[in-house]
Enzyme design. Structure first.
Site, PDB file in Angstrom:
ATOM      1  N   PHE A  36      42.517  43.050  39.515  1.00 39.93           N
ATOM      2  CA  PHE A  36      41.312  42.910  40.323  1.00 39.93           C
ATOM      3  C   PHE A  36      40.598  44.260  40.287  1.00 39.93           C
ATOM      4  O   PHE A  36      41.169  45.283  40.665  1.00 39.93           O
ATOM      5  CB  PHE A  36      41.680  42.546  41.764  1.00 39.93           C
ATOM      6  CG  PHE A  36      40.503  42.549  42.696  1.00 39.93           C
ATOM      7  CD1 PHE A  36      39.617  41.488  42.721  1.00 39.93           C
ATOM      8  CD2 PHE A  36      40.281  43.622  43.555  1.00 39.93           C
ATOM      9  CE1 PHE A  36      38.512  41.492  43.585  1.00 39.93           C
ATOM     10  CE2 PHE A  36      39.184  43.643  44.417  1.00 39.93           C
ATOM     11  CZ  PHE A  36      38.304  42.562  44.432  1.00 39.93           C
TER      12      PHE A  36
ATOM     13  N   TRP B 241      46.632  41.837  40.505  1.00 40.84           N
ATOM     14  CA  TRP B 241      46.010  40.512  40.682  1.00 40.84           C
ATOM     15  C   TRP B 241      47.050  39.584  41.282  1.00 40.84           C
ATOM     16  O   TRP B 241      48.114  39.391  40.712  1.00 40.84           O
ATOM     17  CB  TRP B 241      45.541  39.959  39.338  1.00 40.84           C
ATOM     18  CG  TRP B 241      44.852  38.639  39.518  1.00 40.84           C
ATOM     19  CD1 TRP B 241      45.435  37.405  39.592  1.00 40.84           C
ATOM     20  CD2 TRP B 241      43.447  38.421  39.663  1.00 40.84           C
ATOM     21  NE1 TRP B 241      44.484  36.439  39.790  1.00 40.84           N
ATOM     22  CE2 TRP B 241      43.252  37.037  39.838  1.00 40.84           C
ATOM     23  CE3 TRP B 241      42.332  39.266  39.667  1.00 40.84           C
ATOM     24  CZ2 TRP B 241      41.986  36.473  40.006  1.00 40.84           C
ATOM     25  CZ3 TRP B 241      41.081  38.695  39.836  1.00 40.84           C
ATOM     26  CH2 TRP B 241      40.912  37.317  39.999  1.00 40.84           C
TER      27      TRP B 241
ATOM     28  N   GLY C 189      47.112  33.342  44.844  1.00 41.95           N
ATOM     29  CA  GLY C 189      47.223  32.981  46.247  1.00 41.95           C
ATOM     30  C   GLY C 189      45.922  32.383  46.725  1.00 41.95           C
ATOM     31  O   GLY C 189      45.113  31.908  45.927  1.00 41.95           O
TER      32      GLY C 189
ATOM     33  N   ASP D 224      35.443  43.572  59.786  1.00 45.41           N
ATOM     34  CA  ASP D 224      34.931  42.299  59.252  1.00 45.41           C
ATOM     35  C   ASP D 224      36.117  41.367  58.991  1.00 45.41           C
ATOM     36  O   ASP D 224      36.508  41.152  57.845  1.00 45.41           O
ATOM     37  CB  ASP D 224      34.133  42.531  57.963  1.00 45.41           C
ATOM     38  CG  ASP D 224      33.575  41.219  57.402  1.00 45.41           C
ATOM     39  OD1 ASP D 224      33.565  40.206  58.143  1.00 45.41           O
ATOM     40  OD2 ASP D 224      33.172  41.196  56.229  1.00 45.41           O
TER      41      ASP D 224
END
Length: 265
Positions: A34, A72, A75, A161
């Site tokens: 990622f 990575w 999920g 957030d």
């Protein structure tokens, strides 16, 4: 693919949507990572604490941008109702009480968010129609009167957030909290109030806070209630602009209830 992002070494990049347009899946032979452009330097500490997926490498590009690669994970993100679970509460407690995260956010110039700053930001966000609404007027006045006075020395690292889509459950049932772009030092009740407001019925708040791992004192309850009301008003302002009136009305009802409970406590 943006050629300015040429990280060479045989990696292929695939954009992953999202708000910022800076996240990619990177593949090379059988490896998959990622990738994020200009992720917070805070990421290394989050990775060490096991709060985000493991950091694999960091590379400065010719453009001066920094690319980070994380493991990575297969999920999924959490469903709304799963936010009520104990594992969510426990992971958030770890975030709020990590000395490593606290020291690292200080090092990278983490900002502080105070009750007064939140109210200053909130006022212009409310459309004039909303500012004339009697409930919003009285709720806003109550928030100004009742600002929590937790000293800044007791502020912790807050995520800021806690949308359910920022919680990643790996296929090995390991829970992670991602997307730290708005992390700040604040009263931990900032995170708690927002999460409870969005995902947990008011009747379960005390139970959830016990799962989180704090003694539920009148002071904590009052602070959580205060930040939850700020969150309600923030959502009311946003959903009014987006013409999402069902969401707006749900938060008006909750705001009215929380304002009433703050008076009776």
């Amino acid at each position: 693919m943006d050629m300015a992002l040429d990280i060479s070494d045989g990696w292929s990049l695939y954009p992953l949507g999202g708000n910022t347009g800076t996240a990619y899946m990177g593949t090379k032979a059988s490896q998959k990572v990622f990738l994020k452009q200009n992720a917070s330097p805070f990421l290394a500490a989050l990775s060490m604490e096991g709060i985000t997926p493991r950091l694999v490498w960091t590379k400065r590009l010719a453009s001066g941008d920094v690319m980070t690669a994380q493991e990575w994970l297969n999920g999924r993100t959490l469903h709304r109702e799963e936010m009520r679970e104990q594992r969510v509460a426990r992971l958030l407690h770890r975030v709020h009480h990590s000395h490593l995260l606290h020291d690292m956010l200080l090092k990278v110039g983490g900002r502080f968010t105070t009750p007064a700053q939140l109210l200053t930001r909130l006022q212009p966000a409310l459309a004039s129609d909303l500012r004339r609404h009697p409930l919003i007027q009285s709720a806003f006045a109550a928030l100004q009167r009742e600002q929590p006075e937790l000293p800044k020395t007791r502020y912790e690292v807050c995520h800021g957030d806690l949308n359910h889509k920022n919680w990643l459950l790996s296929d090995r049932s390991r829970l992670y909290l991602v997307d730290w772009d708005v992390a700040t030092f604040a009263d931990p009740a900032l995170d708690l109030g927002a999460l409870l407001c969005e995902y947990v019925p008011v009747e379960e708040w005390q139970r959830w806070l016990q799962d989180y791992g704090e003694r539920v004192t009148p002071d904590l309850t009052a602070r959580v209630n205060w930040y939850a009301r700020v969150h309600c008003l923030t959502v009311i302002a946003e959903s009014y602009h987006q013409q999402r009136f069902q969401i707006m009305n749900q938060h008006l009802i909750l705001l009215e209830r929380l304002t009433r409970e703050a008076v009776t406590d």
